[in-house]
Write a protein that holds these residues in place. Structure first.
Motif, short mmCIF file in Angstrom:
data_model
loop_
_atom_site.label_atom_id
_atom_site.label_comp_id
_atom_site.label_asym_id
_atom_site.label_seq_id
_atom_site.Cartn_x
_atom_site.Cartn_y
_atom_site.Cartn_z
N GLN A 113 0.85 -1.18 0.00
CA GLN A 113 0.00 0.00 0.00
C GLN A 113 0.89 1.23 0.00
O GLN A 113 2.03 1.20 0.48
N GLN A 114 0.37 2.32 -0.55
CA GLN A 114 1.10 3.59 -0.49
C GLN A 114 0.18 4.64 0.11
O GLN A 114 -0.95 4.83 -0.33
N ALA A 115 0.68 5.31 1.14
CA ALA A 115 -0.11 6.33 1.83
C ALA A 115 0.73 7.57 2.00
O ALA A 115 1.95 7.56 1.83
N ILE A 116 0.07 8.66 2.31
CA ILE A 116 0.78 9.88 2.66
C ILE A 116 0.24 10.35 4.01
O ILE A 116 -0.97 10.39 4.23
N GLY A 117 1.15 10.61 4.92
CA GLY A 117 0.77 11.03 6.26
C GLY A 117 1.18 12.45 6.52
O GLY A 117 2.23 12.91 6.05
N VAL A 118 0.35 13.18 7.27
CA VAL A 118 0.71 14.51 7.74
C VAL A 118 1.09 14.39 9.21
O VAL A 118 0.30 13.91 10.03
N TRP A 119 2.30 14.82 9.54
CA TRP A 119 2.83 14.71 10.88
C TRP A 119 2.98 16.09 11.50
O TRP A 119 3.49 17.02 10.86
N ALA A 120 2.52 16.22 12.73
CA ALA A 120 2.83 17.39 13.54
C ALA A 120 4.22 17.20 14.11
O ALA A 120 4.50 16.15 14.70
N ALA A 121 5.11 18.17 13.92
CA ALA A 121 6.51 17.94 14.26
C ALA A 121 7.13 19.11 14.99
O ALA A 121 6.91 20.28 14.64
N SER A 122 7.92 18.77 15.99
CA SER A 122 8.83 19.71 16.64
C SER A 122 10.21 19.07 16.61
O SER A 122 10.38 17.95 16.11
N GLY A 123 11.21 19.78 17.15
CA GLY A 123 12.56 19.25 17.10
C GLY A 123 12.73 17.93 17.82
O GLY A 123 13.52 17.09 17.41
N CYS A 124 12.01 17.74 18.93
CA CYS A 124 12.20 16.55 19.75
C CYS A 124 11.14 15.48 19.55
O CYS A 124 11.36 14.33 19.90
N ARG A 125 9.96 15.83 19.05
CA ARG A 125 8.86 14.87 18.97
C ARG A 125 8.04 15.12 17.72
O ARG A 125 7.98 16.24 17.21
N SER A 126 7.37 14.08 17.27
CA SER A 126 6.46 14.23 16.13
C SER A 126 5.42 13.13 16.19
O SER A 126 5.64 12.08 16.82
N GLY A 127 4.29 13.37 15.54
CA GLY A 127 3.24 12.36 15.50
C GLY A 127 2.32 12.59 14.31
O GLY A 127 2.04 13.73 13.95
N PRO A 128 1.83 11.51 13.69
CA PRO A 128 0.91 11.66 12.56
C PRO A 128 -0.47 12.11 13.02
O PRO A 128 -0.95 11.69 14.08
N VAL A 129 -1.11 12.96 12.23
CA VAL A 129 -2.45 13.45 12.57
C VAL A 129 -3.46 13.24 11.45
O VAL A 129 -4.67 13.33 11.68
N ASP A 130 -3.00 12.98 10.23
CA ASP A 130 -3.95 12.74 9.14
C ASP A 130 -3.29 11.85 8.11
O ASP A 130 -2.05 11.83 7.98
N TRP A 131 -4.13 11.11 7.37
CA TRP A 131 -3.63 10.14 6.40
C TRP A 131 -4.47 10.15 5.14
O TRP A 131 -5.68 10.37 5.19
N GLY A 132 -3.80 9.88 4.03
CA GLY A 132 -4.49 9.63 2.78
C GLY A 132 -3.94 8.35 2.18
O GLY A 132 -2.73 8.14 2.15
N LEU A 133 -4.83 7.47 1.73
CA LEU A 133 -4.43 6.21 1.10
C LEU A 133 -4.49 6.38 -0.41
O LEU A 133 -5.54 6.74 -0.96
N HIS A 134 -3.37 6.12 -1.06
CA HIS A 134 -3.34 6.23 -2.52
C HIS A 134 -3.94 4.97 -3.14
O HIS A 134 -3.47 3.86 -2.88
N LEU A 135 -4.97 5.16 -3.93
CA LEU A 135 -5.62 4.04 -4.60
C LEU A 135 -5.22 4.02 -6.07
O LEU A 135 -5.50 4.95 -6.81
#
Length: 383
Positions: A113-135
């Motif tokens: 599968q191929q997806a694209i994720g949007v990550w909230a990021a700072s210098g020390c930490r990051s985390g995904p908050v949204d995703w799109g699945l490429h069909l």
């Protein structure tokens, strides 16, 4: 975090299952399958209800992602939105969106599968908050595949670049999240379209590019190259080698060791009319930045940005966020099961990715500035 995260779920039993699923993602050793999570929560009797909750229920994942993003903005705090192209290997052909595709990072064709994720990021930490699945086209055009995966009728074919823009614009215009620079690797994306469409929305872009990207020099410091035919980005930076300045930065922002090298910046534009993929972004004022770490001066990182009012040294922290996200994906996201959903359901994939993103956030917030080791004690503090 759990109470506020699942406030949009209409029923108390759904909110309870959301909390239980996230706890399972954090605490189950090994593969985070629905069956393994159910074994932790309540045994075999829980398996069917948990499967229904993920793959067949009616709760919407978008409000949960919105709540997660709003929760993370002040707590990281978010310095940029990082877009990460994500390839998830699969053994069979039944998982939604799976296809045989060439993966440049692997140098070979994979079943994935191929997806694209949007990550909230700072210098020390990051985390995904949204995703799109490429069909791929087969999943869009084949009515039987669409029906099997319950792909919504409104879902149409789109490129990764189209999806990337929609995700970023939606966060700002629909979710009301703050504008932050978007950081990404543009090797598989339509660079000019991204600059054009994000720029119209006032969203700055910082894109890592390869040496072959054609550019027009508009920098007065390079008089011999202004107005000439387009040049590859690598040649542009080599022409500006005499303007390089010493640079010092921390790996992964404030939490890593010090690194040093040389940095150069050149005012450029994207060519107009060379090809359809370059037309929309042509004419926009951009800066090409070359960052050569000590010991690697012949292979600099190349970045293109419309943040032309900032000193190039001020962008160094943003450069590191791409590696910050890649590191957190390897060390945290994979450990909380981001790649472990094997169902056929389009909605199920999105719900699993949403809850795995929540588990990721709990993991990194419970151990600020550290790589998460996956021990259950961390999950209990966060949940």
């Amino acid at each position: 975090m759990s109470i506020s995260l699942f406030a949009s779920l209409p029923r108390a039993d759904q909110r309870k299952k959301g909390v239980e699923y996230v706890r399972g993602l954090l605490e189950v050793p090994g593969r985070k399958s629905i069956r393994n999570i159910a074994s932790l929560i309540g045994g075999r009797a829980t398996d069917q209800s948990l499967h229904h909750f993920i793959s067949e229920s009616t709760w919407e994942w978008a409000p949960v992602r919105q709540a997660l993003a709003r929760y993370l903005v002040p707590r990281l705090p978010v310095e940029a939105w990082v877009l990460q192209d994500t390839v998830i290997r699969k053994a069979g052909q039944h998982s939604v969106g799976v296809d045989r595709r060439f993966v440049p990072a692997e140098g070979r064709v994979l079943n994935a599968q191929q997806a694209i994720g949007v990550w909230a990021a700072s210098g020390c930490r990051s985390g995904p908050v949204d995703w799109g699945l490429h069909l791929p086209p087969t999943w869009i055009d084949d009515r039987s595949l669409r029906s099997r995966a319950s792909i919504p009728e409104s879902t149409e074919a789109e490129t990764l670049s189209d999806r990337a823009v929609r995700l970023c614009v939606g966060m700002v215009s629909e979710w009301g999240l703050p504008v932050r620079p978007v950081v990404l690797d543009a090797s598989s994306l339509n660079l000019a379209m991204l600059f054009d469409r994000l720029g119209r929305r006032g969203i700055p872009l910082l894109a890592r590019v390869d040496q072959s990207v054609p550019l027009l020099v508009s920098d007065p410091a390079l008089t011999g190259h202004r107005g000439a035919a387009s040049m590859p980005a690598g040649e542009v930076i080599r022409a500006a080698s005499s303007t390089r300045q010493p640079a010092h930065w921390r790996e992964f922002g404030r939490c890593g060791g010090m690194r040093s090298g040389l940095i150069a910046s050149v005012a450029v534009r994207l060519p107009q009319g060379r090809a359809a993929r370059l037309r929309s972004g042509g004419g926009r004022r951009l800066a090409l930045i070359g960052l050569a770490e000590n010991g690697q001066r012949n292979a600099p990182q190349l970045w293109l940005t419309d943040l032309t009012s900032l000193q190039s040294t001020s962008l160094l922290t943003l450069f590191t966020l791409l590696e910050r996200v890649r590191g957190d994906y390897r060390e945290v996201a994979k450990n909380v099961g981001i790649e472990d959903y094997v169902g056929r359901s389009f909605d199920g994939w999105h719900r699993h990715m949403t809850l795995a993103s929540a588990a990721h956030a709990i993991a990194v917030l419970s151990c600020p500035g550290q790589m998460w080791n996956g021990e259950p004690g961390n999950a209990e503090r966060g949940t």
